[in-house]
Scaffold this active site. Structure first.
Site, PDB file in Angstrom:
ATOM      1  N   HIS A  89      -9.395   1.215   4.591  1.00 11.92           N
ATOM      2  CA  HIS A  89      -8.181   1.402   5.406  1.00 11.92           C
ATOM      3  C   HIS A  89      -8.305   2.492   6.630  1.00 11.92           C
ATOM      4  O   HIS A  89      -9.206   3.424   6.562  1.00 11.92           O
ATOM      5  CB  HIS A  89      -7.124   1.948   4.530  1.00 11.92           C
ATOM      6  N   GLU A 128      -6.644   4.576   7.744  1.00 10.57           N
ATOM      7  CA  GLU A 128      -6.326   6.259   7.495  1.00 10.57           C
ATOM      8  C   GLU A 128      -7.702   6.852   6.975  1.00 10.57           C
ATOM      9  O   GLU A 128      -8.016   7.784   7.110  1.00 10.57           O
ATOM     10  CB  GLU A 128      -5.277   6.259   6.577  1.00 10.57           C
ATOM     11  N   GLU A 178      -5.571  -5.270  10.395  1.00  6.96           N
ATOM     12  CA  GLU A 178      -4.568  -4.098  10.567  1.00  6.96           C
ATOM     13  C   GLU A 178      -4.751  -3.199  12.098  1.00  6.96           C
ATOM     14  O   GLU A 178      -5.615  -2.472  11.753  1.00  6.96           O
ATOM     15  CB  GLU A 178      -4.448  -3.150   9.499  1.00  6.96           C
ATOM     16  N   ASN A 185       1.172  -1.103   0.004  1.00  2.27           N
ATOM     17  CA  ASN A 185       0.132   0.027   0.015  1.00  2.27           C
ATOM     18  C   ASN A 185       0.752   1.217   0.014  1.00  2.27           C
ATOM     19  O   ASN A 185       1.444   1.514   0.957  1.00  2.27           O
ATOM     20  CB  ASN A 185      -0.937   0.008   1.345  1.00  2.27           C
ATOM     21  N   TRP A 186       0.975   1.679  -1.134  1.00  3.41           N
ATOM     22  CA  TRP A 186       1.922   2.967  -1.130  1.00  3.41           C
ATOM     23  C   TRP A 186       1.374   4.285  -0.686  1.00  3.41           C
ATOM     24  O   TRP A 186       2.138   5.178  -0.491  1.00  3.41           O
ATOM     25  CB  TRP A 186       2.267   3.287  -2.692  1.00  3.41           C
ATOM     26  N   LYS A 187       0.349   4.331  -0.091  1.00  4.09           N
ATOM     27  CA  LYS A 187      -0.511   5.320   0.477  1.00  4.09           C
ATOM     28  C   LYS A 187      -0.291   6.817  -0.468  1.00  4.09           C
ATOM     29  O   LYS A 187      -0.320   6.446  -2.134  1.00  4.09           O
ATOM     30  CB  LYS A 187       0.050   5.683   1.604  1.00  4.09           C
ATOM     31  N   GLY A 224       2.681  -1.197   4.175  1.00  3.73           N
ATOM     32  CA  GLY A 224       2.916   0.217   3.892  1.00  3.73           C
ATOM     33  C   GLY A 224       4.402   0.421   3.536  1.00  3.73           C
ATOM     34  O   GLY A 224       4.711   0.281   2.610  1.00  3.73           O
ATOM     35  N   GLY A 254       2.288   1.951  10.645  1.00  2.00           N
ATOM     36  CA  GLY A 254       3.299   3.135  10.620  1.00  2.00           C
ATOM     37  C   GLY A 254       3.875   3.535  11.887  1.00  2.00           C
ATOM     38  O   GLY A 254       4.623   4.489  12.030  1.00  2.00           O
ATOM     39  N   SER A 256       3.404  -2.472  10.345  1.00  2.00           N
ATOM     40  CA  SER A 256       4.689  -2.417  10.492  1.00  2.00           C
ATOM     41  C   SER A 256       5.150  -3.932  10.217  1.00  2.00           C
ATOM     42  O   SER A 256       6.355  -4.263  10.801  1.00  2.00           O
ATOM     43  CB  SER A 256       5.064  -2.159  11.817  1.00  2.00           C
TER      44      SER A 256
END
Ligand code: PEP
Length: 248
Positions: free
Chosen positions: A95, A97, A165, A10-12, A232, A171, A211
């Site tokens: 997600h 976020e 997650e 997941n490149w965000k 991530g 992160g 992570s």
């Protein structure tokens, strides 16, 4: 094999067309003999260039979100059909976020999921508890709600990938222990069995995310219910190939 492992990045909101294509070019030979399915979920604007960069390889491209409507007055949004048109196979939905910063709810997760499935996209539905929810013993209650509401109306649960997650591990450098991740993912599988059917639940790919990196992936992937990872930070570098090759 009951469930083929699946490692997705997941490149965000990271990378450019140039740096992304360079990374994919470098990853291709490193992941070509992978025993798992491999995908990179990338920012929407990079999709055409990354689909081109990954063409002919075993790296599939995914999106990071999808809107539920087919078209209309939804400024800034992208539909499932639009993603399909550009060669997208997977899409991340819900997600943490997006739940935290963009008002995503179990209801909107369900709407996005319904649209993604109808268009033939493979959804990666994210679930997970916050630190305060874990500390107050609410992890299972939260996960049950996210699964029951988010997956409402799904006819074939095997078409969905679940990413567990824990929000506190995303992160932060804090990974759930192998045992914590296994225990919680086993709960997710049991709940899918209750909500849908036990046999189908055995076939659902459930990833761990939070992570995960080249150093801890082997231990996590050795757990019986963990079928892969949603990665991530470590998907932005060549370390991603080490995770994909976790079994070598
Ligand atoms: C993620 O964004 O889905 C994620 C797991 O991030 P990280 O690996 O950086 O914790």
């Amino acid at each position: 094999m009951l469930r083929k492992p699946f490692i997705a990045g997941n490149w965000k909101m990271n990378m450019t067309a140039e740096s992304g294509a360079k990374l994919i070019e470098e990853l291709k030979p490193l992941v070509k003999d992978a025993n798992c399915d491999v995908a990179l979920c990338v920012p929407a604007i990079l999709i055409p260039a990354m689909v081109k960069a990954a063409a002919g390889s075993n790296i599939k491209i995914g999106a990071e979100n999808v809107h539920w409507a087919a078209s209309g007055a939804f400024t800034g949004e992208i539909s499932a059909e639009m993603l399909k048109e550009y060669g997208v196979e997977y899409v991340i939905i819900g997600h943490s976020e997006r739940r935290q910063y963009f008002g995503e709810t179990d209801e909107t997760v369900n709407k996005r999921l319904t649209a993604a499935l109808a268009a033939g996209l493979k959804p990666i539905v994210c679930v997970g508890e916050t630190l305060s929810e874990r500390e107050s013993g609410e992890t299972e209650k939260v996960l049950y709600r996210q699964l029951a509401e988010g997956l409402k109306g799904v006819e074939d649960i095997k078409k969905i990938v679940i990413a567990y997650e824990p929000v506190w591990a995303i992160g932060t450098g804090k990974t759930a222990t192998d045992e914590q991740a296994q225990e919680t993912i086993a709960y997710i599988r049991k709940t899918l069995g209750e909500l849908f059917c036990p046999k189908c639940a055995e076939k659902v790919i459930i990833q761990y995310g939070g992570s995960m990196n080249a150093g801890n992936c082997k231990g996590l992937m050795a757990q019986p219910d963990i079928d892969g990872g949603l990665i991530g930070g470590a998907s932005l570098k060549l370390d991603f190939a080490k995770i994909v090759n976790f079994d070598k």
